[in-house]
Design a protein around this motif. Structure first.
Motif, short mmCIF file in Angstrom:
data_model
loop_
_atom_site.label_atom_id
_atom_site.label_comp_id
_atom_site.label_asym_id
_atom_site.label_seq_id
_atom_site.Cartn_x
_atom_site.Cartn_y
_atom_site.Cartn_z
N ASN A 185 -73.42 -6.39 34.38
CA ASN A 185 -71.95 -6.39 34.95
C ASN A 185 -70.94 -7.41 34.42
O ASN A 185 -70.15 -7.95 35.05
N LEU A 186 -71.07 -7.16 33.10
CA LEU A 186 -70.02 -7.73 32.44
C LEU A 186 -68.67 -6.85 31.98
O LEU A 186 -68.20 -6.90 30.92
N ASN A 187 -68.44 -5.89 32.76
CA ASN A 187 -67.35 -5.05 32.87
C ASN A 187 -66.30 -5.46 33.54
O ASN A 187 -66.18 -6.64 34.21
N GLN A 188 -65.16 -4.50 33.58
CA GLN A 188 -64.10 -4.83 34.11
C GLN A 188 -64.03 -5.30 35.73
O GLN A 188 -63.38 -6.20 36.17
N LEU A 189 -65.05 -4.78 36.44
CA LEU A 189 -64.98 -5.11 37.79
C LEU A 189 -66.40 -6.00 38.11
O LEU A 189 -66.25 -6.74 38.95
N GLY A 190 -67.46 -5.63 37.41
CA GLY A 190 -68.75 -6.57 37.68
C GLY A 190 -68.33 -8.07 37.35
O GLY A 190 -68.97 -8.93 38.26
N SER A 191 -67.65 -8.25 36.31
CA SER A 191 -67.23 -9.53 35.94
C SER A 191 -66.53 -10.36 36.97
O SER A 191 -66.50 -11.53 37.05
N ARG A 192 -65.87 -9.51 37.87
CA ARG A 192 -65.19 -10.24 39.06
C ARG A 192 -65.88 -10.26 40.39
O ARG A 192 -65.31 -10.48 41.38
N SER A 193 -67.17 -9.80 40.13
CA SER A 193 -67.98 -9.49 41.45
C SER A 193 -68.94 -10.36 41.68
O SER A 193 -69.99 -10.54 42.47
N LEU A 194 -69.48 -11.09 40.35
CA LEU A 194 -70.65 -11.86 40.27
C LEU A 194 -70.59 -13.25 41.24
O LEU A 194 -69.28 -13.69 41.62
N PRO A 195 -71.63 -13.94 41.50
CA PRO A 195 -71.55 -15.09 42.21
C PRO A 195 -70.71 -16.11 41.99
O PRO A 195 -70.54 -16.25 40.30
N GLY A 196 -70.01 -16.85 42.55
CA GLY A 196 -68.99 -17.99 42.26
C GLY A 196 -67.53 -17.41 42.00
O GLY A 196 -66.52 -18.19 42.06
N ARG A 197 -67.21 -15.96 42.14
CA ARG A 197 -66.02 -15.46 42.17
C ARG A 197 -65.19 -15.43 43.30
O ARG A 197 -64.15 -15.14 43.15
N CYS A 198 -66.05 -14.96 44.30
CA CYS A 198 -65.34 -14.97 45.70
C CYS A 198 -66.38 -15.64 46.91
O CYS A 198 -67.45 -15.80 46.60
N ARG A 199 -65.79 -15.80 47.95
CA ARG A 199 -66.74 -16.22 48.83
C ARG A 199 -67.93 -15.43 49.33
O ARG A 199 -68.81 -15.93 50.05
N HIS A 200 -67.61 -14.28 49.33
CA HIS A 200 -68.85 -13.28 49.63
C HIS A 200 -70.01 -13.06 48.74
O HIS A 200 -70.79 -12.49 49.06
N ALA A 201 -69.67 -13.40 47.43
CA ALA A 201 -70.51 -13.18 46.29
C ALA A 201 -71.68 -14.38 46.55
O ALA A 201 -71.36 -15.40 45.70
N GLN A 202 -72.45 -14.33 47.29
CA GLN A 202 -73.37 -15.39 47.32
C GLN A 202 -74.96 -15.07 46.94
O GLN A 202 -76.02 -15.27 47.52
N GLY A 203 -74.94 -14.70 45.87
CA GLY A 203 -76.26 -14.47 45.06
C GLY A 203 -76.98 -15.48 44.89
O GLY A 203 -76.55 -16.88 44.35
N ARG A 204 -78.32 -15.44 44.94
CA ARG A 204 -79.30 -16.63 44.61
C ARG A 204 -79.93 -16.23 43.22
O ARG A 204 -80.42 -15.07 42.78
N LEU A 205 -79.77 -17.22 42.19
CA LEU A 205 -80.19 -16.84 40.96
C LEU A 205 -81.93 -16.79 40.96
O LEU A 205 -82.45 -18.15 41.30
#
Length: 396
Positions: free
Chosen positions: A275-295
């Motif tokens: 997800n290091l593309n134009q959109l994925g890089s903006r969608s990973l955890p830490g980028r917005c309040r809805h991206a609450q992924g667990r490593l």
């Protein structure tokens, strides 16, 4: 619209289907329209549910004939692209004015006889009839691919349902919910934009990153025109999500590895490296309040949503549709659902041909009519220029 019948009581060609592939077959095929019967449950494209949505291809790219400007003449002045409704009307007019006979009926069965084929029909009035043909072309189009029975039982819907319900002003399935749109192509991106104004948040779960045409990809089947809106929503939503004033719906795009129903959750896994593309890089955890992924491991994330407040929309392509009957059911299929065929459109059954989605042709301008007899072009001899140009490039 004519009644069934021909001078000999047998048609040289029966085209099954009433959409763009059928129109291409009738208007550009090698059988005169006067010797052709079109049988369809309805005339018009399978995109009718898109309604007033603008298609992503230009009018000249969507022609079913070789007549320049034919579709443009039906559009308001200055419009380059038709809406789905305008294109639906064009296809209907193309078939009705083609010179072919047209009958509205459902095909119940297709079987071989000593001379060719017998088609059993049920008309709109409920009457059963039979027609005879030397050759049959299946131009029956496709339908949105459905999720598995497990996902359907969990409430997952296909993307066309969103268009149909939105056209009635019904947003109840997704209003206030998290929405997961499963798919990588234009249908997924454009559906995400439709639900975004009313959803709590939207995540597009794709199996690959397609990219915008022509900036990121030279593939004409990559993301096109209306998908640009979703592209912008991902970028702008990332910048504004959780920050005041919050003006843009939160939409994310994630290339995922697995998607599962686990107890009361919808759960998916994805990797940062994918997800290091134009959109994925903006969608990973830490980028917005809805991206609450667990490593869960090095570079691998797990994310989930509660099933009761999550709407899953399937926008993962389409699959060909065929009439019922023992003959077609017994025929072998390719993995994508198409019928194996040669370069003429001839299937394993002599005299039975395919075109359009049934032949794996992905767009109107990629659609070639089936040829019921060899042509000079197929045999390697160049045809005259006035019949050489069969299509231009771009998808619907």
């Amino acid at each position: 619209m004519s009644h069934m019948g021909s001078r000999s009581g047998r048609w040289r060609l029966v085209v099954v289907g009433g959409g763009s592939a059928a129109a291409v077959q009738v208007r550009r095929g090698d059988v005169p329209p006067e010797e052709t019967l079109v049988v369809a449950e309805r005339l018009g494209t399978g995109m009718a549910f898109l309604g007033r949505s603008t298609l992503q291809s230009y009018a000249e790219e969507l022609l079913v004939s070789r007549t320049p400007g034919e579709l443009r003449a039906m559009l308001p002045t200055g419009e380059l692209r038709p809406t789905a409704a305008e294109y639906d009307a064009y296809i209907k007019e193309s078939l009705m004015n083609s010179g072919a006979s047209v009958t509205l009926a459902r095909v119940l069965d297709i079987r071989r006889d000593a001379d060719g084929f017998v088609l059993t029909l049920r008309t709109t009035g409920g009457e059963r009839r039979q027609v005879h043909a030397d050759n049959v072309v299946l131009a029956t189009g496709s339908t949105p691919r459905k999720p598995s029975a497990e996902w359907q039982s969990a409430g997952a819907i296909t993307f066309d349902t969103v268009y149909r319900e939105l056209s009635r002003g019904d947003i109840g399935r997704w209003a206030g919910n998290s929405v997961l749109v499963v798919g990588a192509g234009n249908s997924a991106l454009q559906t995400a934009a439709l639900v975004a104004p009313d959803a709590r948040d939207v995540t597009i779960l794709a199996n690959s990153y397609v990219g915008m045409y022509p900036a990121e990809s030279d593939d004409r089947f990559a993301w096109r025109a209306p998908s640009q809106l979703t592209y912008e929503l991902v970028v702008k939503g990332n910048r504004e999500c959780g920050r005041r004033p919050w003006r843009v719906p939160c939409v994310r795009h994630v290339v995922y590895e697995s998607l599962d129903l686990v107890d009361d959750e919808v759960r998916w896994h994805y990797r940062e490296a994918s997800n290091l593309n134009q959109l994925g890089s903006r969608s990973l955890p830490g980028r917005c309040r809805h991206a609450q992924g667990r490593l869960v491991s090095n570079g691998a994330w797990q994310e989930s949503r509660k099933r009761g407040t999550t709407t899953v929309v399937w926008a993962a392509g389409s699959t060909p549709v065929y009439p019922p009957g023992e003959l077609l059911t017994a025929m072998r299929r390719n993995p994508d659902g198409t019928l194996p065929h040669d370069q003429l459109g001839q299937t394993d059954v002599p005299g039975l041909y395919v075109t359009g989605a049934c032949a794996g042709q992905r767009s109107v301008n990629e659609t070639e009519p089936a040829r019921t007899k060899p042509t000079a072009c197929v045999l390697g001899v160049r045809e005259p220029d006035h019949v050489e140009q069969l299509s231009v490039t771009a998808d619907v």
